[in-house]
Design a protein around this motif. Structure first.
Motif, mmCIF file in Angstrom:
data_model
loop_
_atom_site.group_PDB
_atom_site.id
_atom_site.type_symbol
_atom_site.label_atom_id
_atom_site.label_comp_id
_atom_site.label_asym_id
_atom_site.label_seq_id
_atom_site.Cartn_x
_atom_site.Cartn_y
_atom_site.Cartn_z
ATOM 1 N N VAL A 294 0.872 -1.175 0.000
ATOM 2 C CA VAL A 294 0.000 0.000 0.000
ATOM 3 C C VAL A 294 0.907 1.222 0.000
ATOM 4 O O VAL A 294 1.909 1.286 0.720
ATOM 5 C CB VAL A 294 -0.963 0.026 1.211
ATOM 6 N N ALA A 295 0.578 2.185 -0.844
ATOM 7 C CA ALA A 295 1.403 3.379 -0.991
ATOM 8 C C ALA A 295 0.549 4.488 -1.568
ATOM 9 O O ALA A 295 -0.584 4.261 -2.008
ATOM 10 C CB ALA A 295 2.598 3.089 -1.909
ATOM 11 N N GLU A 296 1.080 5.685 -1.578
ATOM 12 C CA GLU A 296 0.369 6.790 -2.219
ATOM 13 C C GLU A 296 0.132 6.442 -3.694
ATOM 14 O O GLU A 296 1.011 5.874 -4.350
ATOM 15 C CB GLU A 296 1.187 8.074 -2.127
ATOM 16 N N PRO A 297 -1.018 6.793 -4.248
ATOM 17 C CA PRO A 297 -1.277 6.470 -5.656
ATOM 18 C C PRO A 297 -0.268 7.105 -6.602
ATOM 19 O O PRO A 297 -0.021 6.586 -7.692
ATOM 20 C CB PRO A 297 -2.691 7.022 -5.891
ATOM 21 N N ALA A 298 0.341 8.210 -6.196
ATOM 22 C CA ALA A 298 1.324 8.876 -7.045
ATOM 23 C C ALA A 298 2.560 8.017 -7.283
ATOM 24 O O ALA A 298 3.265 8.215 -8.281
ATOM 25 C CB ALA A 298 1.739 10.205 -6.427
ATOM 26 N N LEU A 299 2.837 7.064 -6.408
ATOM 27 C CA LEU A 299 4.022 6.211 -6.574
ATOM 28 C C LEU A 299 3.953 5.440 -7.882
ATOM 29 O O LEU A 299 4.857 5.516 -8.725
ATOM 30 C CB LEU A 299 4.143 5.249 -5.393
ATOM 31 N N ALA B 64 4.255 11.354 -30.212
ATOM 32 C CA ALA B 64 2.791 11.299 -30.198
ATOM 33 C C ALA B 64 2.305 10.129 -29.355
ATOM 34 O O ALA B 64 1.339 10.246 -28.599
ATOM 35 C CB ALA B 64 2.256 11.180 -31.619
ATOM 36 N N ALA B 65 2.968 8.971 -29.472
ATOM 37 C CA ALA B 65 2.589 7.809 -28.664
ATOM 38 C C ALA B 65 2.788 8.104 -27.183
ATOM 39 O O ALA B 65 1.956 7.748 -26.341
ATOM 40 C CB ALA B 65 3.404 6.591 -29.079
ATOM 41 N N ALA B 66 3.895 8.765 -26.853
ATOM 42 C CA ALA B 66 4.153 9.111 -25.461
ATOM 43 C C ALA B 66 3.087 10.060 -24.931
ATOM 44 O O ALA B 66 2.637 9.917 -23.789
ATOM 45 C CB ALA B 66 5.542 9.730 -25.324
ATOM 46 N N ARG B 67 2.665 11.028 -25.755
ATOM 47 C CA ARG B 67 1.627 11.962 -25.301
ATOM 48 C C ARG B 67 0.324 11.240 -24.985
ATOM 49 O O ARG B 67 -0.353 11.556 -24.007
ATOM 50 C CB ARG B 67 1.394 13.040 -26.372
ATOM 51 N N THR B 68 -0.050 10.280 -25.835
ATOM 52 C CA THR B 68 -1.274 9.522 -25.577
ATOM 53 C C THR B 68 -1.190 8.798 -24.240
ATOM 54 O O THR B 68 -2.132 8.817 -23.440
ATOM 55 C CB THR B 68 -1.521 8.512 -26.715
ATOM 56 N N ALA B 69 -0.061 8.138 -23.996
ATOM 57 C CA ALA B 69 0.118 7.418 -22.733
ATOM 58 C C ALA B 69 0.121 8.383 -21.548
ATOM 59 O O ALA B 69 -0.523 8.131 -20.518
ATOM 60 C CB ALA B 69 1.415 6.620 -22.783
ATOM 61 N N GLU B 70 0.849 9.494 -21.673
ATOM 62 C CA GLU B 70 0.919 10.466 -20.584
ATOM 63 C C GLU B 70 -0.466 11.008 -20.238
ATOM 64 O O GLU B 70 -0.821 11.149 -19.058
ATOM 65 C CB GLU B 70 1.849 11.615 -20.980
ATOM 66 N N GLN B 71 -1.259 11.306 -21.252
ATOM 67 C CA GLN B 71 -2.590 11.861 -21.000
ATOM 68 C C GLN B 71 -3.488 10.838 -20.317
ATOM 69 O O GLN B 71 -4.312 11.197 -19.463
ATOM 70 C CB GLN B 71 -3.188 12.355 -22.320
ATOM 71 N N ALA B 72 -3.334 9.568 -20.663
ATOM 72 C CA ALA B 72 -4.112 8.524 -19.987
ATOM 73 C C ALA B 72 -3.725 8.433 -18.513
ATOM 74 O O ALA B 72 -4.577 8.279 -17.632
ATOM 75 C CB ALA B 72 -3.899 7.187 -20.681
ATOM 76 N N ILE B 73 -2.436 8.532 -18.238
ATOM 77 C CA ILE B 73 -1.969 8.465 -16.849
ATOM 78 C C ILE B 73 -2.469 9.671 -16.061
ATOM 79 O O ILE B 73 -2.889 9.543 -14.895
ATOM 80 C CB ILE B 73 -0.427 8.366 -16.818
ATOM 81 N N LEU B 74 -2.465 10.845 -16.674
ATOM 82 C CA LEU B 74 -2.981 12.034 -16.000
ATOM 83 C C LEU B 74 -4.491 11.933 -15.777
ATOM 84 O O LEU B 74 -5.020 12.437 -14.781
ATOM 85 C CB LEU B 74 -2.644 13.289 -16.801
ATOM 86 N N THR B 75 -5.184 11.270 -16.700
ATOM 87 C CA THR B 75 -6.619 11.033 -16.512
ATOM 88 C C THR B 75 -6.861 10.168 -15.281
ATOM 89 O O THR B 75 -7.739 10.447 -14.458
ATOM 90 C CB THR B 75 -7.207 10.344 -17.760
ATOM 91 N N MET C 203 -8.207 9.708 -9.373
ATOM 92 C CA MET C 203 -7.806 9.257 -8.044
ATOM 93 C C MET C 203 -7.497 10.429 -7.117
ATOM 94 O O MET C 203 -7.058 10.217 -5.977
ATOM 95 C CB MET C 203 -6.588 8.333 -8.166
ATOM 96 N N GLY C 204 -7.710 11.649 -7.588
ATOM 97 C CA GLY C 204 -7.492 12.817 -6.751
ATOM 98 C C GLY C 204 -6.042 13.090 -6.425
ATOM 99 O O GLY C 204 -5.734 13.683 -5.383
ATOM 100 N N VAL C 205 -5.140 12.679 -7.302
ATOM 101 C CA VAL C 205 -3.709 12.891 -7.054
ATOM 102 C C VAL C 205 -3.341 14.321 -7.418
ATOM 103 O O VAL C 205 -3.600 14.776 -8.531
ATOM 104 C CB VAL C 205 -2.855 11.898 -7.877
ATOM 105 N N SER C 206 -2.728 15.018 -6.502
ATOM 106 C CA SER C 206 -2.357 16.407 -6.757
ATOM 107 C C SER C 206 -1.154 16.479 -7.687
ATOM 108 O O SER C 206 -0.335 15.555 -7.768
ATOM 109 C CB SER C 206 -2.018 17.122 -5.444
ATOM 110 N N ASP C 207 -1.053 17.609 -8.373
ATOM 111 C CA ASP C 207 0.084 17.845 -9.259
ATOM 112 C C ASP C 207 1.389 17.786 -8.463
ATOM 113 O O ASP C 207 2.399 17.243 -8.928
ATOM 114 C CB ASP C 207 -0.087 19.219 -9.923
ATOM 115 N N ALA C 208 1.373 18.320 -7.245
ATOM 116 C CA ALA C 208 2.586 18.378 -6.424
ATOM 117 C C ALA C 208 3.078 16.979 -6.064
ATOM 118 O O ALA C 208 4.286 16.695 -6.132
ATOM 119 C CB ALA C 208 2.328 19.188 -5.161
ATOM 120 N N ARG C 209 2.150 16.079 -5.675
ATOM 121 C CA ARG C 209 2.579 14.724 -5.300
ATOM 122 C C ARG C 209 3.063 13.951 -6.514
ATOM 123 O O ARG C 209 4.031 13.181 -6.449
ATOM 124 C CB ARG C 209 1.440 13.960 -4.615
#
Length: 404
Positions: free
Chosen positions: A313-318, A339-350, A355-361
């Motif tokens: 169990v850990a912070e979701p940001a991990l 472009a492939a990296a952007r698609t993956a990054e946007q999915a992770i940010l979604t 999950m309510g993960v803050s930008d700072a964490r």
């Protein structure tokens, strides 16, 4: 005397081997894994503090007693000398482990499989467990690492035999990850397509499915608490210790051409980022989440998750930051297109927004992951130059954060 890692070796029979990764040990020693350039066989060995190289015969290990028999019936995929090996055969995948490790690995996989089921994430089942090995079922699908390889110009085929990106490198971007947040707190722009790449639709679908299912899996640890099943906790301070250990090892072996004071300063800055912020409620964590651990079944649309040895169990940001930084690293390696990296990054940010993960964490754990990866890949001959550039980019990011 500093122990160096050779890029190539020649065995007693005159066969040439490419060394693709090494691990620091105590006393100035290293263990390494190499591949026979003729037959593609995995070989393992040690490099002593005085530079003497000892190459083990194929599938032989004084600690992993079951390895020769397992390798005779299947294909040896991984061999970390005296620590672990992985063999693929008709039954699935067998992990050969050091004494006392098999029970914990089997328990972790059984628990993760049980918890993952309601989320729709497929985790391998334990077929059989012995004192020094665990055999797991195969999870059907293509790893996201392999799925994304075709996104680069010219393609990479199916990526068979890839070991953490043997593709050419390019300069990694500053910041570790990109993307903006809209007023609602979700990543702006949604998931993007990838133009003319034939696998673009599959790639986008895979990441959409992951983004929907990962938040459901993460909260499954609430059921663990109800059933009084203890899971280890991995806190921000634990992450600080992990990063500090890697930094100290890189410093000891001079694996990065960076002054010790710069390494230690970066480690301290990462620690401040992790400790200064308010930690988020812990959730179920894989603890080694990257694109090779995730699979996508094109037929069923299912997401698979493998190598659950370190469940905690850990912070979701991990987990999210670990995956996010690996995506950026694949782009830097030339494995993924931008472009492939952007698609993956946007999915992770979604998923992070859900999950309510803050930008700072997310940024704090991303900085920790980036420093750890720079240290890890410093022990891989073909990626040492990239690891150095990666560290310098992180150093710039940390200086900017400190100034802000």
């Amino acid at each position: 005397m500093v122990t160096s890692i050779p890029a190539t070796l020649t065995d007693r029979a005159g066969r040439q081997l490419n060394v693709h990764r090494a691990w620091p040990r105590d006393g100035g020693r290293l263990t390494f894994e190499a591949t026979d350039t003729d037959g593609g066989q995995i070989r393992a060995g040690t490099i002593e503090a005085d530079g003497v190289v000892r190459l083990s015969p194929f599938a032989e290990d004084p600690v992993l007693s079951g390895l020769p028999g397992a390798a005779a019936l299947g294909q040896l995929l991984v061999h970390r000398y005296k620590r672990r090996a992985v063999v693929r055969d008709d039954a699935g995948f067998t992990k050969l482990l050091a004494p006392g490790k098999a029970e914990g690995v089997a328990v972790a996989h059984r628990l993760m499989r049980t918890l993952a089921y309601p989320s729709g994430v497929v985790v391998p089942d334990v077929v059989v467990q012995h004192q020094d090995s665990v055999t797991l079922t195969a999870v059907h699908g293509t790893s996201l690492h392999e799925l994304g390889r075709g996104s680069t110009a010219g393609g990479h085929g199916d990526g068979a035999g890839s070991r953490d990106g043997d593709a050419p490198s390019e300069r990694p971007g500053h910041g570790g990850w990109t993307g903006s947040w809209d007023d609602a707190g979700a990543p702006a722009g949604g998931l993007t397509g990838l133009g003319s790449w034939d696998g673009a639709g599959t790639w986008e679908k895979a990441w959409q499915q992951w983004a929907q299912r990962w938040p459901r899996l993460a909260v499954a640890q609430e059921g663990v608490e109800k059933d009084s099943i203890a899971l280890p906790a991995h806190t921000a301070r634990d992450e600080c210790r992990t990063v500090a250990r890697w930094v100290n090892q890189v410093q000891e072996f001079e694996a990065l051409p960076v002054e010790s004071v710069r390494l230690q300063r970066a480690s301290a800055q990462v620690a401040r980022l992790l400790i200064s912020g308010a930690p988020q409620q812990a959730v179920l964590s894989h603890r080694d989440l990257h694109d090779k651990q995730l699979l996508f079944n094109r037929d069923s649309g299912a997401i698979g998750l493998i190598d659950c040895d370190t469940v905690a169990v850990a912070e979701p940001a991990l987990d999210l930051a670990n995956l996010l930084v690996h995506v950026d690293f694949r782009r830097a390696q030339g494995v993924y297109s931008a472009a492939a990296a952007r698609t993956a990054e946007q999915a992770i940010l979604t998923a992070a927004a859900a999950m309510g993960v803050s930008d700072a964490r997310l940024r704090a754990y991303a900085a920790a992951t980036k420093l750890r990866l720079a240290c890890l890949y410093a022990f891989r001959p073909q990626h040492q130059a990239l690891a150095h550039r990666w560290f310098e980019d992180l150093e710039t990011d940390l200086s900017g954060a400190a100034a802000a």
